[in-house]
Design a protein around this motif. Sequence first.
Motif, mmCIF file in Angstrom:
data_model
loop_
_atom_site.group_PDB
_atom_site.id
_atom_site.type_symbol
_atom_site.label_atom_id
_atom_site.label_comp_id
_atom_site.label_asym_id
_atom_site.label_seq_id
_atom_site.Cartn_x
_atom_site.Cartn_y
_atom_site.Cartn_z
ATOM 1 N N GLY A 18 0.803 -1.223 0.000
ATOM 2 C CA GLY A 18 0.000 0.000 0.000
ATOM 3 C C GLY A 18 0.833 1.269 0.000
ATOM 4 N N LYS A 19 2.000 1.214 0.628
ATOM 5 C CA LYS A 19 2.865 2.400 0.677
ATOM 6 C C LYS A 19 3.338 2.797 -0.717
ATOM 7 N N GLN A 20 3.621 1.808 -1.563
ATOM 8 C CA GLN A 20 4.043 2.111 -2.932
ATOM 9 C C GLN A 20 2.893 2.709 -3.736
ATOM 10 N N ARG A 21 1.690 2.202 -3.525
ATOM 11 C CA ARG A 21 0.504 2.750 -4.197
ATOM 12 C C ARG A 21 0.275 4.206 -3.771
ATOM 13 N N GLN A 22 0.443 4.481 -2.484
ATOM 14 C CA GLN A 22 0.253 5.842 -1.979
ATOM 15 C C GLN A 22 1.331 6.783 -2.513
ATOM 16 N N THR A 23 2.548 6.279 -2.710
ATOM 17 C CA THR A 23 3.610 7.093 -3.287
ATOM 18 C C THR A 23 3.271 7.485 -4.719
ATOM 19 N N LEU A 24 2.718 6.543 -5.488
ATOM 20 C CA LEU A 24 2.281 6.862 -6.850
ATOM 21 C C LEU A 24 1.216 7.945 -6.845
ATOM 22 N N ILE A 25 0.259 7.816 -5.955
ATOM 23 C CA ILE A 25 -0.813 8.815 -5.872
ATOM 24 C C ILE A 25 -0.234 10.167 -5.458
ATOM 25 N N GLY A 26 0.749 10.149 -4.563
ATOM 26 C CA GLY A 26 1.407 11.385 -4.149
ATOM 27 C C GLY A 26 2.123 12.083 -5.289
ATOM 28 N N LEU A 27 2.622 11.304 -6.230
ATOM 29 C CA LEU A 27 3.268 11.871 -7.414
ATOM 30 C C LEU A 27 2.248 12.309 -8.463
ATOM 31 N N GLY A 28 0.985 11.984 -8.249
ATOM 32 C CA GLY A 28 -0.056 12.352 -9.197
ATOM 33 C C GLY A 28 -0.233 11.335 -10.309
ATOM 34 N N LEU A 29 0.240 10.122 -10.080
ATOM 35 C CA LEU A 29 0.121 9.058 -11.080
ATOM 36 C C LEU A 29 -0.832 7.994 -10.559
ATOM 37 N N ASN A 30 -1.662 7.452 -11.428
ATOM 38 C CA ASN A 30 -2.558 6.384 -11.004
ATOM 39 C C ASN A 30 -2.933 5.434 -12.135
ATOM 40 N N LYS A 31 -2.504 5.719 -13.352
ATOM 41 C CA LYS A 31 -2.812 4.848 -14.486
ATOM 42 C C LYS A 31 -1.541 4.623 -15.291
ATOM 43 N N MET A 32 -1.475 3.466 -15.900
ATOM 44 C CA MET A 32 -0.306 3.096 -16.685
ATOM 45 C C MET A 32 -0.038 4.107 -17.807
ATOM 46 N N HIS A 33 1.230 4.413 -18.021
ATOM 47 C CA HIS A 33 1.727 5.276 -19.087
ATOM 48 C C HIS A 33 1.291 6.728 -18.942
ATOM 49 N N LYS A 34 0.822 7.119 -17.781
ATOM 50 C CA LYS A 34 0.469 8.511 -17.527
ATOM 51 C C LYS A 34 1.749 9.275 -17.210
ATOM 52 N N THR A 35 1.853 10.502 -17.707
ATOM 53 C CA THR A 35 3.019 11.328 -17.423
ATOM 54 C C THR A 35 2.605 12.520 -16.598
ATOM 55 N N ARG A 36 3.577 13.049 -15.878
ATOM 56 C CA ARG A 36 3.307 14.183 -14.998
ATOM 57 C C ARG A 36 4.557 15.037 -14.929
ATOM 58 N N GLU A 37 4.431 16.351 -15.044
ATOM 59 C CA GLU A 37 5.558 17.261 -14.912
ATOM 60 C C GLU A 37 5.574 17.785 -13.481
ATOM 61 N N LEU A 38 6.677 17.523 -12.777
ATOM 62 C CA LEU A 38 6.789 17.873 -11.369
ATOM 63 C C LEU A 38 8.015 18.738 -11.141
ATOM 64 N N GLU A 39 7.973 19.540 -10.085
ATOM 65 C CA GLU A 39 9.115 20.343 -9.697
ATOM 66 C C GLU A 39 10.218 19.418 -9.169
#
Length: 62
Positions: A18-39
């Motif tokens: 669950g901690k790894q899943r929460q880390t993904l959500i914290g990065l703003g990712l939740n679906k395969m091949h989704k990209t996100r621009e972060l500081e």
Amino acid sequence: MAKTIVVKQIGSPIRRPGKQRQTLIGLGLNKMHKTRELEDTPSVRGMINSIPHMVEIVEEKG
């Protein structure tokens, strides 16, 4: 202008702790091949380094 990085999700959170899943959500990712621009901050880098099997850095800007 602050440095930014583009992060892409390459692994599924299914059957992961669950901690790894929460880390993904914290990065703003939740679906395969989704990209996100972060500081580019030490906290974001730490989150990426904690799940290197599920995300990859596509591009570094700035």
